[in-house]
Design an enzyme around this catalytic site. Sequence first.
Site, PDB file in Angstrom:
ATOM      1  CB  SER A 270       2.432  -5.033   0.016  1.00 43.17           C
ATOM      2  OG  SER A 270       2.434  -5.878  -1.130  1.00 43.17           O
ATOM      3  CG  ASP A 271       4.811 -10.733   2.847  1.00 42.94           C
ATOM      4  OD1 ASP A 271       5.159 -11.239   1.766  1.00 42.94           O
ATOM      5  OD2 ASP A 271       5.083 -11.252   3.942  1.00 42.94           O
TER       6      ASP A 271
END
Length: 751
Positions: A270-271
């Site tokens: 994920s960011d």
Amino acid sequence: MRLGLPALVAFFVLPAAAQPDPATAKANALLAQLTLEEKIGQISQFFAFPGMPIDDAVKTGRVGSLLFVTDPKEINRLQDLAAQSRLRIPLIFGFDVIHGFRTIFPVPLGMAASWDPALVEGAQAIAAKEARAVGIHWSFAPMVDIARDPRWGRIVEGAGEDPYLGAAIARAQVKGFQGDHIGADHVLACVKHFAGYGAAEGGRDYDASNIADTQLWNVHLPPFRAAVQAGVGSVMSAYMDLNDVPATGNRWLMHDVLRQSWGFKGFVVSDADAVKSLVPHGFARDGADAALRALHAGINMEMTFGPGDYAKTLASSVEAGRVSVGQIDDAVRPILEAKVRLGLFDTAKVDEARAARVLAAPEHRVAARVAAERSAVLLRNEGSLLPLRPTAHTKLAVIGPLADAPYDQLGSWAFLGDGAETVTVLAGIRAKLGAQGAVEFAQGVQIRRTTPSIFDILKRYKDPEPWSEAQAAEELAKAVAAARRADVAVLVLGELQYMSGEQASRSSLDLPGRQQELLEAVVATGTPVVLVLVNGRPLNIAWASRHVPAILEAWFPGTQGGAAVASLLFGEANPGGKLPITWPKHVGQVPIYYSHNLTQKHEDQAKRYWDDPSEPLYAFGHGLSYAKFAVSALALNRSELAQGAMSRGQQIEISVDVENTGTVAGDEVVQLYVHQRAGSASRPIRELKGFERVSLAPREKKTVRFALGADELRYWSGALRRFVLEPETFDVWVGTDSKASLHGSFKLVPD
Ligand code: BGC
């Protein structure tokens, strides 16, 4: 025992073919021994800034990856701690190695302006070598978001507006980082931000993207697909909502497109805190729901600033039967496989003495200079003011806030870049002129971000005290006086390091601060002016394009930027870069891009605003040289091809001759554009489908060949909702920018 033929075949052939991949075998063996808590550790990645209490999590296997540790000694210490964990699984260290690690190359938009995939590959191979030397195994690059709105600060991190150029640059970066296979000097690449981040509404960072299917498939996804085809090992999810579904919770993107349709086998991270932000997005009910929805969507690893939602909630969700251990295993497996493939189970630690030798090695610095030379774009050169002649131009005034600003010229994502190792434009010019010339420097104006940047805490330099009004007037006057005394004034204007990049969107494209005033005052002296731009996005230089004879776009050119600019100004290097982005006249024209659909008669296109023409200031693909080039003899190997034959691999071959008709050696980027005249959906006025940067001595002529096949001509039809290759007439143009006029055509005919 007698073995029949089938048994013999099965004995010799099948076992070999059915051999599980050794990385998968090792991952499965570990999975069989890991506790649930340890598995969740492997899918948790924490930021580890100095002083953060992470040792315990490392020792107990509650974290599998760290980011933002760059000191080899500290990395070794943490790997030692990981080796004390129950199953001794090494950590994978990630970092934003975006355009160099210690040796900083031009920003990605600049590298794309080289139109030279081999150069890009070589630069990322060097970045990988430096990062790996300190113990970093994983780069959060390439960033391949297509961006058509220069207000968006992160336009600087990508390859610009075009999917074809973007795909070529994406492939090159993956190859540079990972090599053919990930060896001791390579790192795992991570293509980001999947997907659609570049279309943030209004250019506002993190804002929602609303992208039609046609635009997603034809414009935004191709560079990601190219990276996957090139074997990229990991993918990062984007922050924003894509058509109302946050990318980080978007199973269609992560599963249907990425894994099912493209066959991606690596892992998705994920960011930063993007899983947690599924709650404020109004998507997930709470942290537990966010973790479940991200995991279900296909996010293998959560990147987070603190204990993340994966770490905090997944174990209880397993107990409550909301997610199975099998699903957790599926998330962990590709991460363990990557650790095996990176060789971390053999050698996780690094040789600190070697690291010191690899960082900023002399050959890396040379490569950074060449990259900055090849990335620069000569936008204008009226009356051939450039190249300067050391004999005629002995008195130079070098003016502007970016002329002697070592950190600023590195651009964003250059945390390890060292100002003391950086050659500024002023230093580069002084070195070039040597004792024969006189160089006077004046900063002229001071510029600042009016709001702080999130990266301020990571700065390795102190911002200067702001000038008083009186001092500002005095400094401006000094600059004007210096220009008056000079044979030529080199004005270095643009943006500071964090005026472009993440959280660096702007509502205006004007030169920040009082730079325009400085520019006009210097031009008014009558001394010939060369404008050098150091920046990460097209800026409003409409006035300069009428009043300044020479404009060189250097982008944020990196560690050796000043040496490169000096070589270019004095003609030791010849500019050959081309714009990877359409350059608007001013902010009112954005979004603007060459590859738009023609929605009215061609001649009316330029009249879409009554108060200004709708043409850009500089076209996509534009860039001048000190040499001159002629492109001629466009030839197609056939005028017709059956649609089926093309589907089976046959191509239309196109050739042109390109000749250097000038007096110095130089490079030209020959560009091929295509247009489909009719079909199930309207097609853009033209699309780039081939390019080659060629170097030619004076009078030298080369034949450049392109091939158009199904990959280039198929597109996602909004009417049929699938990829199509249609039996239609196609126009082709070849030339030196997106206004190329050498024309031909061919037909795809039904079988
Ligand atoms: C950015 C990513 C980056 C990550 C880690 C995020 O804020 O969007 O591009 O890789 O931080 O630094």
